[in-house]
Write an enzyme that holds these catalytic residues in place. Structure first.
Site, PDB file in Angstrom:
ATOM      1  N   CYS A   1     -10.136  -7.295  -8.339  1.00 12.29           N
ATOM      2  CA  CYS A   1     -11.004  -6.386  -7.590  1.00 12.29           C
ATOM      3  C   CYS A   1     -11.820  -5.506  -8.556  1.00 12.29           C
ATOM      4  O   CYS A   1     -12.690  -6.007  -9.236  1.00 12.29           O
ATOM      5  CB  CYS A   1     -10.186  -5.560  -6.603  1.00 12.29           C
TER       6      CYS A   1
ATOM      7  N   HIS B   1      -6.772  -9.601  -3.730  1.00 11.91           N
ATOM      8  CA  HIS B   1      -5.629  -8.920  -4.337  1.00 11.91           C
ATOM      9  C   HIS B   1      -4.344  -9.747  -4.267  1.00 11.91           C
ATOM     10  O   HIS B   1      -3.582  -9.618  -3.299  1.00 11.91           O
ATOM     11  CB  HIS B   1      -5.379  -7.590  -3.620  1.00 11.91           C
TER      12      HIS B   1
ATOM     13  N   GLU C   1      -1.641  -9.242  -5.861  1.00 14.90           N
ATOM     14  CA  GLU C   1      -0.480  -8.354  -5.936  1.00 14.90           C
ATOM     15  C   GLU C   1      -0.102  -7.806  -4.570  1.00 14.90           C
ATOM     16  O   GLU C   1       1.022  -7.320  -4.371  1.00 14.90           O
ATOM     17  CB  GLU C   1      -0.741  -7.212  -6.933  1.00 14.90           C
TER      18      GLU C   1
END
Length: 229
Positions: free
Chosen positions: A85, A202, A204
């Site tokens: 990002c 994302h 994560e």
């Protein structure tokens, strides 16, 4: 192995990245951008957020932070680097990868789950997938539209450096499945080396089954695979 998660002023996904890596039993350490990379660094994450408040241009100021010189040198030596990002914006601005991420076609901040089609499987980040696999990863950005000159995009595609593209659940590339208007539906690209990658979604945030799914796990395990290689 120790993955350094670089924290800039305005980062807000550094702890998410650290926690996701630790959940996968990958040692991670948050490093302030004015400090040196740890001596035992075997991987680097440039995390999401709003470094320097996205003033001037998203990622532009963070790309000139002192630690980025070390990050570029480490990348040139084969240390895996993953920009996520805002970290993808920093990666482009610092020359780790080509192109730029700019204002969404909608001109709005977008936070939603999207589908990605895996374009390459011979990289540490995608080795667990098959070419054409569709995975689901969340996005959260206002400046995620990938832009690049047509001749450079042609070169990226010719060199097979597009890692992920936005798609629908069946893997089709459509305007409706492209959340931000990225050229050729590009969601993630590689640098000169397959160990350097940036992506707008994302991973994560997709490591726990009860919070966003688990499709991001194998992307983050790329740090382990890169070291093993």
């Amino acid at each position: 192995m120790t993955v350094a998660v670089v924290r800039f002023g305005g980062s807000n996904c550094d702890r998410d990245a650290e926690a996701a890596l630790e959940h996968l039993d990958i040692d991670a350490e948050i490093v302030w951008h004015e400090d040196d990379l740890p001596a035992d660094t075997t991987g680097i994450v440039l995390p999401g957020g709003f470094s320097y408040g996205d003033y001037l241009r998203a990622g532009a100021m963070a790309a000139r932070s002192p630690i980025l010189k070390e990050v570029r040198e480490a990348a040139a030596e084969g240390v895996p680097v993953l920009g996520i990002c805002n970290g993808a914006q920093v990666g482009c601005e610092s020359g780790l990868t080509e192109g730029a991420f700019t204002t969404n076609e909608s001109a709005r901040f977008q936070c939603e789950h999207v589908f990605l089609r895996v374009e390459r499987t011979d990289t540490p980040w995608t080795a667990a997938f098959e070419e054409g696999d569709v995975i689901e990863i969340p996005i959260a950005h206002g400046e995620g539209r990938f832009e690049i000159e047509e001749d450079r995009l042609t070169r990226l595609e010719t060199e097979d450096r597009v890692l992920f593209r936005y798609c629908d659940a069946e893997g089709n590339l459509t305007d409706d499945a492209n959340p931000n208007g990225s050229k050729h539906s590009v969601a993630g690209v590689l640098g000169e080396s397959e160990t350097v990658a940036v992506l707008m979604p994302h991973p994560e945030r997709a490591t726990l089954p009860d919070v966003g799914g688990t499709d991001g796990q194998e992307i983050l395990r790329g740090f382990e695979r890169a070291v093993e290689r």
